[in-house]
Write an enzyme that holds these catalytic residues in place. Structure first.
Site, PDB file in Angstrom:
ATOM      1  N   GLY A 180       0.848  -1.179   0.000  1.00  0.00           N
ATOM      2  CA  GLY A 180       0.000   0.000   0.000  1.00  0.00           C
ATOM      3  C   GLY A 180       0.882   1.227   0.000  1.00  0.00           C
ATOM      4  N   SER A 210       5.779  -5.328  -0.853  1.00  0.00           N
ATOM      5  CA  SER A 210       5.698  -3.930  -1.261  1.00  0.00           C
ATOM      6  C   SER A 210       6.033  -2.996  -0.098  1.00  0.00           C
ATOM      7  CB  SER A 210       4.319  -3.653  -1.856  1.00  0.00           C
ATOM      8  OG  SER A 210       4.260  -2.396  -2.471  1.00  0.00           O
ATOM      9  N   ALA A 211       5.085  -2.213   0.403  1.00  0.00           N
ATOM     10  CA  ALA A 211       5.358  -1.307   1.521  1.00  0.00           C
ATOM     11  C   ALA A 211       5.874  -2.078   2.737  1.00  0.00           C
ATOM     12  CB  ALA A 211       4.105  -0.522   1.894  1.00  0.00           C
ATOM     13  N   HIS A 232       9.145  -3.415  -6.711  1.00  0.00           N
ATOM     14  CA  HIS A 232       8.534  -3.135  -8.022  1.00  0.00           C
ATOM     15  C   HIS A 232       9.541  -2.473  -8.968  1.00  0.00           C
ATOM     16  CE1 HIS A 232       4.860  -3.791  -5.734  1.00  0.00           C
ATOM     17  NE2 HIS A 232       5.084  -2.720  -5.023  1.00  0.00           N
ATOM     18  N   GLU A 237       9.439  -7.609  -9.887  1.00  0.00           N
ATOM     19  CA  GLU A 237       8.201  -8.324  -9.586  1.00  0.00           C
ATOM     20  C   GLU A 237       8.396  -9.838  -9.673  1.00  0.00           C
ATOM     21  OE1 GLU A 237       6.876  -6.027  -8.218  1.00  0.00           O
ATOM     22  OE2 GLU A 237       5.014  -5.533  -9.258  1.00  0.00           O
TER      23      GLU A 237
END
Length: 235
Positions: A90, A122-123, A159, A194
């Protein structure tokens, strides 16, 4: 002993949430029956409840129950007593602010360093580095510090995208942004593509997945490393 998976993403373009990682997670969490989920990053503004439900559905496929950290009357105790922890993706600025505002950052560091299995995507991966300053996210809210968990001795750019020679976009690339970061900071940065992840077992840090990763060091030419390469000396 630290036991961590730091994944670039939760979802590949051709799969459901966490599907590509589930075989790995089934082994990684083989002794785990319940998992505590940190939903603070709220991708697309999703509620804590809806985000947790999404994670519950994914982990039900490997027989693990999930409880959101927001559901605990005492979040600090929720972290300390967790069998395992997952921090989802997020907005990293929002995630870090919430961790600081609730006084959770020191406890999360201590809990993971003491051996509680941790998954970040991710985050949730960004915060495993020394700082969050190599995030791709917009600064929608202001955290009190950019310092994060420091579970690995470098920063992470999830990413990571390579420059597209056919693109008509004339703005800066990810590589350019990381070079800008190195004008003011000295720690290495790993560009994590990714479908790739970093495995941490004690002091052993290894690149996993099918793709290479790109390593950036201050005042040096970036370097590609193959999957299964050690990152233990990347500092």
């Amino acid at each position: 002993m630290k036991k961590i998976i730091i994944a670039s993403t939760s979802t590949l373009h051709d799969g459901d949430y966490l599907d590509y990682l589930l075989p790995e997670l089934k082994t990684f969490f083989k002794q785990v029956k319940t998992l505590t989920f940190i939903p603070f990053a709220r991708p697309s503004g999703i509620s804590h409840e809806d985000y947790t439900a999404k994670v519950q559905l994914a982990f039900s496929k490997i027989g693990i129950e999930v409880k959101g950290l927001h559901e605990f009357e005492d979040p600090l105790l929720g972290l300390q007593e967790a069998e395992a922890i997952f921090t989802g993706g997020g907005n990293t600025f929002l995630l870090v602010k919430q961790l600081y505002d609730h006084g959770l950052m020191p406890t999360l560091i201590e809990t993971v360093k003491s051996g509680t299995p941790y998954l970040g995507t991710s985050a949730g991966s960004n915060i495993c580095g020394l700082t969050m300053e190599t995030t791709n996210d917009m600064p929608i809210i202001y955290p009190p510090s950019f310092q994060t968990l420091g579970l690995v001795p470098f920063n992470i750019n999830p990413h990571y995208l390579d420059p597209d020679p056919d693109s008509k976009h004339m703005g800066e690339t990810r590589e350019t942004r990381i070079h800008e970061f190195h004008q003011f900071n000295s720690q290495p940065v790993i560009g994590l593509r990714e479908g790739s992840w970093i495995e941490v077992l004690g002091d052993c840090i290894t690149l996993r997945g099918q793709l290479t990763a790109r390593i950036f060091r201050k005042n040096q030419i970036p370097k590609e490393i193959e999957t299964a390469s050690s990152l233990s000396n990347l500092n």
